[in-house]
Write a protein that holds these residues in place. Sequence first.
Motif, PDB file in Angstrom:
ATOM      1  N   SER A  71       0.837  -1.197   0.000  1.00  0.00           N
ATOM      2  CA  SER A  71       0.000   0.000   0.000  1.00  0.00           C
ATOM      3  C   SER A  71       0.874   1.251   0.000  1.00  0.00           C
ATOM      4  N   VAL A  91      -9.159  -7.122   1.244  1.00  0.00           N
ATOM      5  CA  VAL A  91      -9.456  -6.057   0.296  1.00  0.00           C
ATOM      6  C   VAL A  91      -8.173  -5.353  -0.146  1.00  0.00           C
ATOM      7  N   HIS A  92      -7.398  -4.883   0.819  1.00  0.00           N
ATOM      8  CA  HIS A  92      -6.135  -4.221   0.478  1.00  0.00           C
ATOM      9  C   HIS A  92      -5.210  -5.150  -0.306  1.00  0.00           C
ATOM     10  N   VAL A 118     -14.207  -1.934   3.680  1.00  0.00           N
ATOM     11  CA  VAL A 118     -13.009  -1.103   3.668  1.00  0.00           C
ATOM     12  C   VAL A 118     -13.426   0.368   3.667  1.00  0.00           C
ATOM     13  N   LYS A 137     -12.934   4.063   2.006  1.00  0.00           N
ATOM     14  CA  LYS A 137     -12.487   4.625   0.730  1.00  0.00           C
ATOM     15  C   LYS A 137     -12.584   6.144   0.760  1.00  0.00           C
ATOM     16  N   ARG A 142     -13.716   7.386  -4.346  1.00  0.00           N
ATOM     17  CA  ARG A 142     -13.373   5.973  -4.499  1.00  0.00           C
ATOM     18  C   ARG A 142     -12.096   5.749  -5.307  1.00  0.00           C
ATOM     19  N   PHE A 149      -8.124   3.486  -1.270  1.00  0.00           N
ATOM     20  CA  PHE A 149      -8.542   3.059   0.056  1.00  0.00           C
ATOM     21  C   PHE A 149      -8.059   4.087   1.069  1.00  0.00           C
ATOM     22  N   SER A 175      -8.359   0.581   6.742  1.00  0.00           N
ATOM     23  CA  SER A 175      -9.260  -0.564   6.810  1.00  0.00           C
ATOM     24  C   SER A 175     -10.223  -0.426   7.983  1.00  0.00           C
TER      25      SER A 175
END
Length: 400
Positions: free
Chosen positions: A220, A255-256, A308, A310, A314, A317, A320
């Motif tokens: 990330s 998700v990440h 998650v 955002k 969008r 991210f 979390s």
Amino acid sequence: MSLIKIYNGTVITPYRTIREGTILLRDGKILEVTDKNVEAEGATAINARGMYISPGFIDIHVHGGGGHDFMDNTVEAFLGIARAHARYGTTSLMPTTLSCEKEDLLKTLSVYEEANVLNKAGAGFIGIHIEGPYFSMNQKGAQDPRYIRYPDPEEYREIIAYSASVKRWSAAPELPGALPFGEFLRSKGILPAIAHTDAIYEEVLEAYEKGFVHATHFYSCMSGVSRRNAYRFAGVVESAYLLDGMTVEIIADGVHLPASLLKLVYKIKGADRIALITDAMRGAGMPPGKSILGSLKDGVEVIVEDGVAKLPDRSAFAGSVATGDILVRNMVRLADVPLADAIKMSSETPASIMGIADKKGSLVKGKDADVIIFDEDIRIDTTIVNGEIVYPASELTISN
């Protein structure tokens, strides 16, 4: 409670898994771990009824939860976050900041000191993690660009002198002044970590030699392979794989990082070099919808959906909403990781990264009595912090 006996459970230790094991806790420490149902007169007895007994989760990167953010800068927020994450198995956590003005950061450090003394009913605090403001603007992610800047020796020296509670600081190592900054942190016993960065391998290698031995929320907001003037360069992701000693932390919320990348990180780095983190913001443990990343005063509006947080457009991210149980569950179910290794990545490895493995992170005699009980689905039934039951489950039998 001075003496607690947990019995009839599967005990996960660093050396073996003990079926129908027993663990004794006294005065905040682990007194005994055994495969025998030992007598413990006068103890509070907890029948685990075949569930797992493991070390509590250690979250070394968390911003909030339960509707609070640490940068709300109130004792109520600190204690509320500690209670919220304890419900999901976290027994120790590092309050984490966001890029902000120096005055706000100093306020956060002051509130931490106050809240730390009062924190008796949730996950224990193990020091502050400062995330920012020394970041690459290209990799800012959800960090507020108003506050991103280069390392300032006068500023960071003042901050470190202000509080001994700072234990970790995440920054981009390619910035002017970042390497002396990392060396200064190391001289004070503080962990420099690589984050929000566009560094290439040669820069990462030099930073690693200066003390940047850990990668913040791996994948990330960090560089991968890039091309500059037609030539390819390895980024931070590849550098972390090449440097065997570099540790990484991953947001295993599903998700990440998708299952394929969870598997890749585990395959290359292994359980000894991976810490599971939530990177949770205030929306953790809360219903979906609009929320705020950072302080209520001037934080960034975000949307919590699809498990998650955002940015409103969008485009990225914004942290979390995971909790510790979700991380372990995903590593087991999505990444096919053995449960013992998933537990290690959420307890012993983060303890080792932060230099506290002599006290926390595993069920070993003499260590802190941070223990959790959970079922086959990693649903938390009981959380014990320093020998105190902070989250009991109603279905467990607790008797004197």
